[in-house]
Motif scaffolding. Structure first.
Motif, short mmCIF file in Angstrom:
data_model
loop_
_atom_site.label_atom_id
_atom_site.label_comp_id
_atom_site.label_asym_id
_atom_site.label_seq_id
_atom_site.Cartn_x
_atom_site.Cartn_y
_atom_site.Cartn_z
N GLY A 1 39.83 43.94 41.89
CA GLY A 1 40.18 45.08 42.05
C GLY A 1 40.76 45.40 40.69
N TRP A 2 40.72 44.50 39.75
CA TRP A 2 41.49 45.16 38.30
C TRP A 2 40.51 46.45 37.09
CZ3 TRP A 2 44.44 39.67 35.88
CH2 TRP A 2 45.32 40.18 37.03
N ASP A 3 40.83 46.18 36.02
CA ASP A 3 39.67 46.98 35.84
C ASP A 3 39.59 45.99 34.13
OD1 ASP A 3 37.92 48.45 34.27
OD2 ASP A 3 39.85 50.23 33.50
N ASN B 1 47.00 35.64 33.72
CA ASN B 1 47.57 37.08 34.29
C ASN B 1 46.77 38.15 33.79
OD1 ASN B 1 48.22 37.38 31.11
ND2 ASN B 1 50.38 36.72 31.62
N ARG B 2 47.44 39.36 33.79
CA ARG B 2 47.34 40.50 34.12
C ARG B 2 46.76 40.55 32.27
NH1 ARG B 2 47.08 44.27 38.11
NH2 ARG B 2 45.61 46.31 37.16
N ALA C 1 37.86 46.99 26.40
CA ALA C 1 39.53 46.00 25.87
C ALA C 1 40.29 45.00 26.16
CB ALA C 1 40.81 47.58 26.29
N TRP C 2 39.67 45.17 28.17
CA TRP C 2 40.21 43.83 29.00
C TRP C 2 39.77 42.50 28.09
CZ3 TRP C 2 39.63 39.94 32.54
CH2 TRP C 2 39.99 39.05 33.12
N ILE C 3 38.50 42.53 28.11
CA ILE C 3 37.39 41.39 27.74
C ILE C 3 37.94 41.00 26.26
CG2 ILE C 3 35.48 40.66 27.15
CD1 ILE C 3 33.96 42.22 29.51
N ARG D 1 39.14 36.88 25.76
CA ARG D 1 38.81 36.22 24.35
C ARG D 1 39.92 35.80 23.27
NH1 ARG D 1 33.53 36.86 21.28
NH2 ARG D 1 34.15 36.16 19.47
N LYS D 2 40.58 36.54 23.16
CA LYS D 2 42.00 35.79 22.55
C LYS D 2 42.10 34.94 23.43
CE LYS D 2 45.65 38.05 19.17
NZ LYS D 2 46.53 36.25 19.38
#
Length: 326
Positions: free
Chosen positions: A300-302, A26-27, A306-308, A312-313
């Protein structure tokens, strides 16, 4: 965990030669669903379409983009066209498709520069520099190449065994008995030929079976068997040439590298390659994480740092990734 229908999510797939993994994310980079199937490499898996169809059936709504890593993709135009046709027919959302080693490289370096050295049943390098230029080294398959792979090691072991039995390689005599015991063959030299031919005749997937013999070579090399050590040293030299070629072609002599693939579970091989190439970096994400990263960009997400980190988690929490110890 079942995925809530309609919730925006990404589809990420890592389709290898021996197994295929599909996840929905998910997002917030939480893994919502996990599906597994057999290998989907069209070059040696006649049922690859059926495996793919099973994975892609009955998916929930809300998939906004997909990233597919597919074994063999980008090599043979005919095979790649068949893979493309299957995904066009699926056509659920915008997607990106690339070679499974490409997604492994994207995952290992978080989309940044580096060299991913894969040594599993086969072998190849996928490398990317700071400008995004990418190249492949190796990956020609077991008929033309796969030097240094688990299959290559197993094939060299079988050759060493038969040459030792024939007396063509007297120094391999000490390899014959312990390797035959690893294969479950009798100690009686007169019975080995029949046992070997029976083993060969009973193989259902020869490439995987030969690759599995690399574990026996690793055990003998660790015990000091010189023939086994020579096989490992030869494999390491081949793999190091893959890395050297990528660094030369990208004109990046210090480009970091990361190891991947089951052959590197053999400690003797990993040590020998490290001696030749330097210490590898730890991967940021597993291959399916690389597919998710590419899917996020397609959506088109960023997918920033932080998202990576959240991804990972999320993959770790789902049991799909074991981060290296610092």
């Amino acid at each position: 965990m079942p995925h809530a229908s309609g919730e925006p999510c990404l589809l990420a797939m890592d389709g290898g030669g021996s197994k295929t993994l599909l996840v929905l994310i998910n997002r917030d980079a939480v893994v919502r669903d996990v599906r597994r199937a057999g290998g989907t490499n069209p070059f040696d898996r006649p049922d690859w379409r059926m495996e793919m169809a099973g994975l892609l059936a009955d998916l929930p709504g809300g998939i906004v983009a997909a990233g597919f890593g597919m074994a063999g993709y980008g090599g043979s135009p005919t095979v790649s066209a068949c893979q493309d046709d299957l995904l066009v027919e699926w056509g659920r959302c915008p997607y990106i498709v690339c070679n499974d080693v490409d997604i492994a490289c994207a995952g290992a370096f978080g989309g940044g520069a580096g060299i991913l050295l894969l040594a599993g049943t086969g072998s190849m390098v996928w490398a990317t520099d700071q400008t995004g230029q990418a190249l492949r080294v190796g990956g020609w398959g077991h008929l033309f190449g796969d030097e240094g792979s688990a299959f290559w090691i197993g094939r060299e072991a079988l050759g060493t065994l038969t040459r030792g039995l024939d007396g063509r390689e007297p120094e391999a005599t000490s390899f014959v008995t312990p390797f035959c015991r690893f294969m479950g063959f009798p100690d009686d030299p007169g019975a080995i030929e029949g046992a070997l031919l029976d083993w060969y005749g009973g193989l259902s997937h020869a490439r995987s079976a030969v690759a599995a013999l690399s574990r026996g070579v690793d055990e003998l090399a660790a015990a000091g068997n010189r023939s086994a050590q020579r096989i490992v040293e030869g494999a390491a030299a081949h793999l190091a040439r893959h890395v050297d070629a990528a660094r030369r072609r990208l004109r990046q002599p210090d480009l970091p590298w990361c190891d991947a693939g089951g052959a590197f579970r053999n400690a003797s091989l990993r040590r020998a390659v490290v001696d030749l190439c330097g210490v590898p970096v730890a991967p940021l994400l597993p291959p399916v994480g690389g597919a998710a990263l590419l899917a996020a960009r397609r959506a088109g997400w960023d997918p920033d740092a932080a998202w990576i980190a959240r991804l990972r988690k999320g993959l770790t929490d789902a049991g799909l990734f074991v981060p290296a110890l610092s």
